[in-house]
Design an enzyme around this catalytic site. Structure first.
Site, PDB file in Angstrom:
ATOM      1  N   CYS A 174       0.822  -1.209   0.000  1.00  0.00           N
ATOM      2  CA  CYS A 174       0.000   0.000   0.000  1.00  0.00           C
ATOM      3  C   CYS A 174       0.849   1.248   0.000  1.00  0.00           C
ATOM      4  O   CYS A 174       1.945   1.269   0.543  1.00  0.00           O
ATOM      5  CB  CYS A 174      -0.847   0.070   1.249  1.00  0.00           C
ATOM      6  SG  CYS A 174      -2.010  -1.234   1.427  1.00  0.00           S
ATOM      7  N   ARG A 204       4.957  -0.362  -6.207  1.00  0.00           N
ATOM      8  CA  ARG A 204       4.983  -1.164  -4.981  1.00  0.00           C
ATOM      9  C   ARG A 204       3.990  -2.316  -5.040  1.00  0.00           C
ATOM     10  O   ARG A 204       4.018  -3.194  -4.178  1.00  0.00           O
ATOM     11  CB  ARG A 204       4.675  -0.277  -3.772  1.00  0.00           C
ATOM     12  CG  ARG A 204       5.689   0.825  -3.571  1.00  0.00           C
ATOM     13  CD  ARG A 204       5.182   1.864  -2.613  1.00  0.00           C
ATOM     14  NE  ARG A 204       5.015   1.340  -1.282  1.00  0.00           N
ATOM     15  CZ  ARG A 204       5.878   1.503  -0.292  1.00  0.00           C
ATOM     16  NH1 ARG A 204       6.976   2.186  -0.489  1.00  0.00           N
ATOM     17  NH2 ARG A 204       5.653   1.007   0.892  1.00  0.00           N
ATOM     18  N   TRP A 249      -3.126  -2.724  -1.298  1.00  0.00           N
ATOM     19  CA  TRP A 249      -2.782  -4.118  -1.571  1.00  0.00           C
ATOM     20  C   TRP A 249      -3.500  -4.892  -0.473  1.00  0.00           C
ATOM     21  O   TRP A 249      -3.083  -4.865   0.676  1.00  0.00           O
ATOM     22  CB  TRP A 249      -1.271  -4.296  -1.507  1.00  0.00           C
ATOM     23  CG  TRP A 249      -0.785  -5.646  -1.944  1.00  0.00           C
ATOM     24  CD1 TRP A 249      -0.500  -6.040  -3.222  1.00  0.00           C
ATOM     25  CD2 TRP A 249      -0.487  -6.771  -1.112  1.00  0.00           C
ATOM     26  NE1 TRP A 249      -0.063  -7.349  -3.220  1.00  0.00           N
ATOM     27  CE2 TRP A 249      -0.040  -7.821  -1.942  1.00  0.00           C
ATOM     28  CE3 TRP A 249      -0.560  -7.006   0.265  1.00  0.00           C
ATOM     29  CZ2 TRP A 249       0.329  -9.071  -1.454  1.00  0.00           C
ATOM     30  CZ3 TRP A 249      -0.198  -8.252   0.758  1.00  0.00           C
ATOM     31  CH2 TRP A 249       0.248  -9.268  -0.108  1.00  0.00           C
ATOM     32  N   ASN A 305      -1.959   2.174   5.849  1.00  0.00           N
ATOM     33  CA  ASN A 305      -1.082   1.061   5.464  1.00  0.00           C
ATOM     34  C   ASN A 305      -0.859   0.212   6.700  1.00  0.00           C
ATOM     35  O   ASN A 305      -0.604   0.757   7.774  1.00  0.00           O
ATOM     36  CB  ASN A 305       0.294   1.554   5.002  1.00  0.00           C
ATOM     37  CG  ASN A 305       0.241   2.223   3.653  1.00  0.00           C
ATOM     38  OD1 ASN A 305      -0.800   2.238   3.008  1.00  0.00           O
ATOM     39  ND2 ASN A 305       1.369   2.771   3.241  1.00  0.00           N
ATOM     40  N   GLY A 306      -0.884  -1.093   6.538  1.00  0.00           N
ATOM     41  CA  GLY A 306      -0.579  -1.976   7.671  1.00  0.00           C
ATOM     42  C   GLY A 306      -1.738  -2.885   8.000  1.00  0.00           C
ATOM     43  O   GLY A 306      -2.670  -3.061   7.215  1.00  0.00           O
ATOM     44  N   GLU A 347      17.782 -18.150  -6.890  1.00  0.00           N
ATOM     45  CA  GLU A 347      17.346 -16.830  -7.355  1.00  0.00           C
ATOM     46  C   GLU A 347      16.775 -16.930  -8.780  1.00  0.00           C
ATOM     47  O   GLU A 347      15.777 -16.290  -9.102  1.00  0.00           O
ATOM     48  CB  GLU A 347      18.537 -15.856  -7.287  1.00  0.00           C
ATOM     49  CG  GLU A 347      18.311 -14.483  -7.876  1.00  0.00           C
ATOM     50  CD  GLU A 347      17.217 -13.657  -7.207  1.00  0.00           C
ATOM     51  OE1 GLU A 347      16.634 -14.113  -6.204  1.00  0.00           O
ATOM     52  OE2 GLU A 347      16.928 -12.564  -7.708  1.00  0.00           O
ATOM     53  N   LYS A 404      13.013 -15.838  -9.784  1.00  0.00           N
ATOM     54  CA  LYS A 404      12.708 -14.837 -10.824  1.00  0.00           C
ATOM     55  C   LYS A 404      11.720 -15.411 -11.826  1.00  0.00           C
ATOM     56  O   LYS A 404      10.780 -14.746 -12.246  1.00  0.00           O
ATOM     57  CB  LYS A 404      13.980 -14.384 -11.569  1.00  0.00           C
ATOM     58  CG  LYS A 404      14.929 -13.494 -10.825  1.00  0.00           C
ATOM     59  CD  LYS A 404      14.450 -12.088 -10.590  1.00  0.00           C
ATOM     60  CE  LYS A 404      13.755 -11.999  -9.268  1.00  0.00           C
ATOM     61  NZ  LYS A 404      14.482 -11.627  -8.111  1.00  0.00           N
ATOM     62  N   GLU A 415       8.250 -15.645 -10.264  1.00  0.00           N
ATOM     63  CA  GLU A 415       7.655 -14.341  -9.967  1.00  0.00           C
ATOM     64  C   GLU A 415       7.027 -13.688 -11.188  1.00  0.00           C
ATOM     65  O   GLU A 415       5.950 -13.121 -11.098  1.00  0.00           O
ATOM     66  CB  GLU A 415       8.721 -13.380  -9.415  1.00  0.00           C
ATOM     67  CG  GLU A 415       9.101 -13.626  -7.975  1.00  0.00           C
ATOM     68  CD  GLU A 415      10.168 -12.662  -7.499  1.00  0.00           C
ATOM     69  OE1 GLU A 415      10.038 -12.150  -6.384  1.00  0.00           O
ATOM     70  OE2 GLU A 415      11.145 -12.411  -8.220  1.00  0.00           O
ATOM     71  N   HIS A 460      18.385 -37.447  -4.716  1.00  0.00           N
ATOM     72  CA  HIS A 460      17.630 -37.719  -3.487  1.00  0.00           C
ATOM     73  C   HIS A 460      16.156 -37.367  -3.620  1.00  0.00           C
ATOM     74  O   HIS A 460      15.458 -37.258  -2.623  1.00  0.00           O
ATOM     75  CB  HIS A 460      18.257 -36.956  -2.308  1.00  0.00           C
ATOM     76  CG  HIS A 460      19.658 -37.389  -2.024  1.00  0.00           C
ATOM     77  ND1 HIS A 460      19.960 -38.600  -1.452  1.00  0.00           N
ATOM     78  CD2 HIS A 460      20.840 -36.794  -2.274  1.00  0.00           C
ATOM     79  CE1 HIS A 460      21.277 -38.726  -1.342  1.00  0.00           C
ATOM     80  NE2 HIS A 460      21.835 -37.640  -1.837  1.00  0.00           N
ATOM     81  N   LYS A 512       6.027  -4.804  -4.031  1.00  0.00           N
ATOM     82  CA  LYS A 512       7.364  -4.366  -3.633  1.00  0.00           C
ATOM     83  C   LYS A 512       7.275  -3.996  -2.154  1.00  0.00           C
ATOM     84  O   LYS A 512       6.192  -3.760  -1.663  1.00  0.00           O
ATOM     85  CB  LYS A 512       7.710  -3.131  -4.479  1.00  0.00           C
ATOM     86  CG  LYS A 512       9.176  -2.759  -4.512  1.00  0.00           C
ATOM     87  CD  LYS A 512       9.938  -3.576  -5.498  1.00  0.00           C
ATOM     88  CE  LYS A 512      11.407  -3.273  -5.476  1.00  0.00           C
ATOM     89  NZ  LYS A 512      12.200  -4.358  -6.056  1.00  0.00           N
TER      90      LYS A 512
END
Ligand code: HGA
Length: 612
Positions: free
Chosen positions: A2, A27, A77, A101-102, A485, A489, A492, A508, A607
């Site tokens: 947010c 964000r 968000w 926000n929160g 990573e 990526k 995402e 394994h 973000k």
């Protein structure tokens, strides 16, 4: 996540709010809205909210002729309640409007209390309770600021808040606990924002509110109050976020721009070491030598991509600095009965410096008795570095793409510098080795540039990946975190299911997944584990798996049936993981292009993850 923006001025602030929200879009959000004071004789509040893009909300505001000298805006968000217009902020309770926000953890209890007082709820959000609590206290005779200060004491959880009231059209008020919020100081106009990028075209002079602060923001001045409601003076900072860093320029996506900025970002991040001709402890702050020479081990705490930077650093710290190093996901550490060793340095890694899980893990580590803390962060003056004893700022510049790229490689550069500083202080790195590491670091931006030049070959591979539904990434040693990573990526931004394993682990379990439909990406530079990795690759080929190998010029790999090879430049020594990050970033980016996904705003992600 947010975003908040607010303004009071002698001019129309609606364009300021809309531009601010557009700058916060990166964000990640699902809906947006603004509320402004409408003063046609009798002040009132007008609001517009929309799900989807800020531009749609802005069109609606323009159609309704919004124009005001005071207003607040929000990108949401969703955490509590679905993505609907009714859940979008601002929330209003009869003449008072706010953005939040929160997460309010005691929202259910407050909701019951407010229902008993006769309040009806229009949304499913936790936020709406704050609006009604504010109204309740205003009705009881409090001023807007007094009502806010009373309200926040009834909340548990995290919040950044900005509130306007039709009864007090000369100002707005705000509060922060656990979520970032700053006040921007203009000439005869003032602002509030969750991120400086939202207001940078109006002012660069900012006050970062501290935990528990409230603030009264008027055209001609700002007064901040501490957690005890007494007036406090907070420092004014001059932000160095540049408008150019927030623009897309000639690139198609921020992620593409940020991938290509890496030689510059790395050059800036290592500049102080290059200028110093070595690795002085002061790279980490003036007290760093005393702190770093006294510690006996490292505990790294981070999330997501930053966690993989930490995993890479563990290989460096243990082999070069000769110190034990553990790395843990912050959201796990914070709820575990960890055994603190105050002789260990807590290293947190967060691009934004606001990642809630990492911040809470840091607080938890301190509560367990850790006193030595170091933050690796890309945003100056953000919450985590301010709560840390030592700081190293990466100099990646603003990172807008949700999928982190240049923040990761600059974190690696910072962690490598930390490793050599520790190695020197603990007697594991002598002057000759220090000079050698400096030389390797000096070559790094150039090697990364060479790796970027492989883009056309990688784009050709991406066409094939775009048709797959799963992928495996393999690496060993220093390159295992780079495999992780690479898989992250790909997940995402392409939504292809991808998993990474240390190549030795294949037999394994994950080998069962390998068939002709499963592309297997291998990070296989010419290091001491190359022969082992080659054997693991044979295991894949023997099951019909198709291999896509990133290696370097120094290895003697050849293409063969089912084995595709792309070579990065000469082996980059201990810094090879940084160079090998570039091809996995480019592979994800071009696969996303081929699949037509929204590269900069992948679904469901945000973000700066400022909620739990
Ligand atoms: N809990 C609020 C705000 C969510 C938020 O801050 N996201 O980053 C809501 O769900 O509306």
């Amino acid at each position: 996540m947010c975003g908040i923006v607010g303004a009071i001025a002698d001019r129309d602030v609606v364009p300021v709010l809309i531009e601010g929200l557009k700058r916060l879009e990166y964000r990640g959000y699902d809906s947006s809205g603004i509320a402004v004071l409408h003063d046609a004789g009798q002040p009132d509040i007008r609001r517009v909210r929309r799900t989807g893009r800020v531009s749609e909300m802005a069109t609606a505001a323009a159609a309704e002729g919004f124009d005001s000298v005071l207003g607040i805006g929000h990108t949401r968000w969703a955490t509590h309640g679905g993505v609907t217009e009714a859940n979008a902020h601002p929330h209003i309770s009869d003449g008072v409007a706010l953005v939040h926000n929160g997460i309010i953890e005691n929202h259910e209890e407050q909701r019951e209390k407010l229902r008993a007082l006769g309040y009806a709820f229009e949304s499913q959000t936790d936020t709406e309770v704050i609006a009604h609590l504010m109204h309740h206290h205003l009705k009881g005779g409090d001023s807007l600021l007094g009502a806010l200060q009373r309200t926040v004491k009834e909340l548990t959880g995290a919040y950044a808040l900005a509130v306007i009231s039709r009864a007090e059209p000369e100002h707005f008020v705000c509060a922060r606990m656990g979520c970032p919020l700053l006040v921007g100081l203009g000439e005869g106009e003032n602002f509030v924002a969750s991120d400086v990028s939202a207001i940078v075209s109006s002012t660069r002079r900012v006050i970062f509110l501290e935990e528990g602060d409230t603030a009264d923001v008027r055209r001609d001045g700002v007064q901040v109050y501490g957690h005890d409601d007494a007036p406090v003076q907070r420092d004014v900072h001059l932000s160095d976020v540049s408008l150019a860093s927030l623009e897309l320029g000639p690139y198609r996506h921020y992620m593409q721009k940020e991938i290509h900025e890496q030689p510059r970002a790395l050059g800036d991040t290592i500049e102080a070491a290059i200028d110093a001709g070595g690795f002085p402890a002061e790279l980490f702050g003036k007290d760093a030598e005393a702190v770093l020479s006294g510690i006996e081990g490292i505990q790294i705490l981070a999330c997501g991509t930053s966690y993989y930077a930490g995993l890479t650093a563990r290989y460096w710290i243990e082999s070069i600095a000769g110190l034990p190093c553990s790395v843990e996901i912050a959201s796990e550490y914070r709820y575990r009965a960890a055994h603190a060793n105050p002789k260990h340095l807590i290293v947190t890694i967060s691009q934004s410096g606001e990642t809630l899980d990492t911040m809470e893990a840091l607080k938890y580590a301190k509560s367990l008795g850790h006193t030595h803390t170091l933050s690796i962060c890309n945003v100056p003056e953000s919450a985590i570095p301010r709560a840390s004893e030592l700081v190293c700022y990466t100099r990646a510049g603003a990172e807008i793409g949700v999928a982190s790229t240049k923040a990761f490689t600059t974190q690696l550069a910072a962690l490598f510098q930390l490793t050599v500083v520790l190695g020197k202080l603990h007697g594991h790195v002598d002057a000759a080795q220090e000079a050698d590491y400096l030389e390797q670091l000096r070559f790094l931006p150039g090697s990364v540039q060479h790796a970027l030049n492989m883009e056309p070959q990688i784009a050709a591979w991406a066409e094939r990946f775009a048709r797959k539904s799963s992928a495996l990434f393999l690496g060993r040693g220093l390159h295992y975190p780079i495999a992780l990573e690479g898989a992250l990526k790909l997940k995402e931004i392409t939504y292809i299911h991808a998993e990474a394993y240390p190549a030795g682990e294949l037999k394994h379990g994950p080998l069962a997944l390998v068939d002709e439909d499963m592309p297997v990406v291998v990070i296989a530079p010419n290091d001491s584990l190359l022969e082992k990795v080659k054997s693991n690759m044979q295991e894949v080929r023997a099951r019909g798996g198709e291999l896509f190998v990133f290696t370097d010029q120094d290895s003697n790999f050849n293409e063969s049936e089912g084995v595709h090879v792309i070579r990065t430049p000469r082996h980059a020594g201990v810094l090879s993981p940084v160079v090998h990050t570039i091809p996995v970033q480019l592979l994800a980016y071009h696969t996303a292009l081929a699949r037509g996904t929204d590269v900069d705003k992948p679904r469901n992600l945000a973000k700066s993850v400022t909620v739990e």
